[in-house]
Scaffold this active site. Sequence first.
Site, PDB file in Angstrom:
ATOM      1  N   ASN A   1      -4.327   3.872  -2.947  1.00  0.00           N
ATOM      2  CA  ASN A   1      -4.671   2.499  -3.337  1.00  0.00           C
ATOM      3  C   ASN A   1      -6.151   2.339  -3.647  1.00  0.00           C
ATOM      4  O   ASN A   1      -6.721   1.255  -3.456  1.00  0.00           O
ATOM      5  CB  ASN A   1      -4.263   1.514  -2.241  1.00  0.00           C
ATOM      6  CG  ASN A   1      -2.782   1.548  -1.961  1.00  0.00           C
ATOM      7  OD1 ASN A   1      -2.342   2.229  -1.035  1.00  0.00           O
ATOM      8  ND2 ASN A   1      -1.997   0.844  -2.759  1.00  0.00           N
TER       9      ASN A   1
ATOM     10  N   ARG B   1      -5.637   8.180   3.020  1.00  0.00           N
ATOM     11  CA  ARG B   1      -4.406   8.952   2.888  1.00  0.00           C
ATOM     12  C   ARG B   1      -4.508   9.974   1.765  1.00  0.00           C
ATOM     13  O   ARG B   1      -3.749  10.932   1.712  1.00  0.00           O
ATOM     14  CB  ARG B   1      -3.237   7.991   2.605  1.00  0.00           C
ATOM     15  CG  ARG B   1      -2.813   7.159   3.812  1.00  0.00           C
ATOM     16  CD  ARG B   1      -1.996   5.942   3.410  1.00  0.00           C
ATOM     17  NE  ARG B   1      -2.844   4.887   2.859  1.00  0.00           N
ATOM     18  CZ  ARG B   1      -2.676   4.333   1.679  1.00  0.00           C
ATOM     19  NH1 ARG B   1      -1.680   4.706   0.895  1.00  0.00           N
ATOM     20  NH2 ARG B   1      -3.493   3.381   1.258  1.00  0.00           N
TER      21      ARG B   1
ATOM     22  N   VAL C   1       0.866  -1.184   0.000  1.00  0.00           N
ATOM     23  CA  VAL C   1       0.000   0.000   0.000  1.00  0.00           C
ATOM     24  C   VAL C   1       0.899   1.229   0.000  1.00  0.00           C
ATOM     25  O   VAL C   1       1.900   1.277   0.696  1.00  0.00           O
ATOM     26  CB  VAL C   1      -0.952   0.024   1.218  1.00  0.00           C
ATOM     27  CG1 VAL C   1      -1.965  -1.104   1.123  1.00  0.00           C
ATOM     28  CG2 VAL C   1      -0.190  -0.085   2.526  1.00  0.00           C
ATOM     29  N   CYS C   2       0.573   2.222  -0.811  1.00  0.00           N
ATOM     30  CA  CYS C   2       1.527   3.292  -1.071  1.00  0.00           C
ATOM     31  C   CYS C   2       0.831   4.619  -1.345  1.00  0.00           C
ATOM     32  O   CYS C   2      -0.384   4.681  -1.513  1.00  0.00           O
ATOM     33  CB  CYS C   2       2.380   2.966  -2.301  1.00  0.00           C
ATOM     34  SG  CYS C   2       3.058   1.302  -2.334  1.00  0.00           S
ATOM     35  N   THR C   3       1.643   5.677  -1.415  1.00  0.00           N
ATOM     36  CA  THR C   3       1.200   6.971  -1.920  1.00  0.00           C
ATOM     37  C   THR C   3       2.224   7.447  -2.939  1.00  0.00           C
ATOM     38  O   THR C   3       3.413   7.494  -2.645  1.00  0.00           O
ATOM     39  CB  THR C   3       1.095   8.012  -0.781  1.00  0.00           C
ATOM     40  OG1 THR C   3       0.147   7.555   0.197  1.00  0.00           O
ATOM     41  CG2 THR C   3       0.628   9.356  -1.333  1.00  0.00           C
TER      42      THR C   3
END
Length: 391
Positions: free
Chosen positions: A316, A329, A138-140
């Site tokens: 995500n 986020r 999971v990322c930004t």
Amino acid sequence: MKALPPCVFLLLALASAQDLPPFTEDCRTGTYPPNGPTFLGKVPWFTINLDLPPQERWSQVIGSKKQELFTLLQAIKDLANAFVPSGKLVKFVDEDLPLLVATLPYPFGEEMKGIADVSGIPLGEIALYNIFYEVFTVCTSIVAEDKTGKLLHARNLDFGIFLGWDITNSSWTISELLKPVAVNLDFQRNNKSIFFSTNFAGYVGMITGIRPGIFTLTMNERYSLDGGFVGILEWIIGKRDDIWMSFLTRSVLENSTSYGDAKNQLVKTKLLAPAYFILGGNQSGEGCVITRARASCLDVWELDIKQGRWYVLETNYDRWKAPLFIDDRRTPAMKCMNRTTQENISLKTMYDVLTTKPVLNKLTTYTALMSVSDGTLEAYLRNCPNPCMPW
């Protein structure tokens, strides 16, 4: 009212222990150069010589990170044994997954065999390690264009949700053990740098990378019922007309010589798992988020300076859908980008955005900053002091 899935209740339980969710904070400023309790150090650099046979390319990296990789994989095995106490899962990994390696496209299987040889770690465990990133990331990621037309690309790599919550230290076990194996890689051919990547030692696909002067690329996981587990199972039983998403990004970084070619491959190639590809170019307006199902492209969301869209941002979740309410986020990241403004955007201020909780969270292993025109990649190991979102 629709019942919440069990995983949501688990997340809520973890969150309530820290007066969460949500925990957000005002947009951070002055965090670059990296400093203070959120900064654990710079990610070290290694060279991958593409002129060497695949089985020899990772020897230097693995020789340096052998113990850290062993500790990480032992923790993964311990979690597997806790999940399936019979030991059958670990037995499957050690006895059956090596057969999977033989089916992987060149040079990935050969590189994994070399990593196993140098590290002394069973080949099946190296294969499992490489599979993990198809399903647990999971990322930004953000691509932005400043007022001069310069393209900037930054990302937080968050990894390890559900992989061993340490109540004592309020951290994810696997996330913490990944930090010591984070590496910057300079992929060279004929003694010339082809592309740079921030990666993990022994992981042969690519998640974050830059082809200097041409494009930048990051990959985020996309949740779907027709997801990575399905694709991997299909591969195991012999359906192999799709490509592993991290192998595709490696191929694009290694071989594509233009933003347009990279974009075309990321849009059209059939994938083993759904994904978001965040791509930045070297000309004004060259930046997009590509939303992929396994067999098709669902959306290409592009920079549009004339319409005031000077950045694109992906976590995500599909951009046309609301994020899960306990995992938003996107909203705080966009709030901080908008507050920064295009006039003030830089790698420095993008680092501020990615240091703002919950964009920075307990899963965050590193922050990477890339400037395509400068041909630079910076990566920093991260920590999220309490109070901090678990994800």
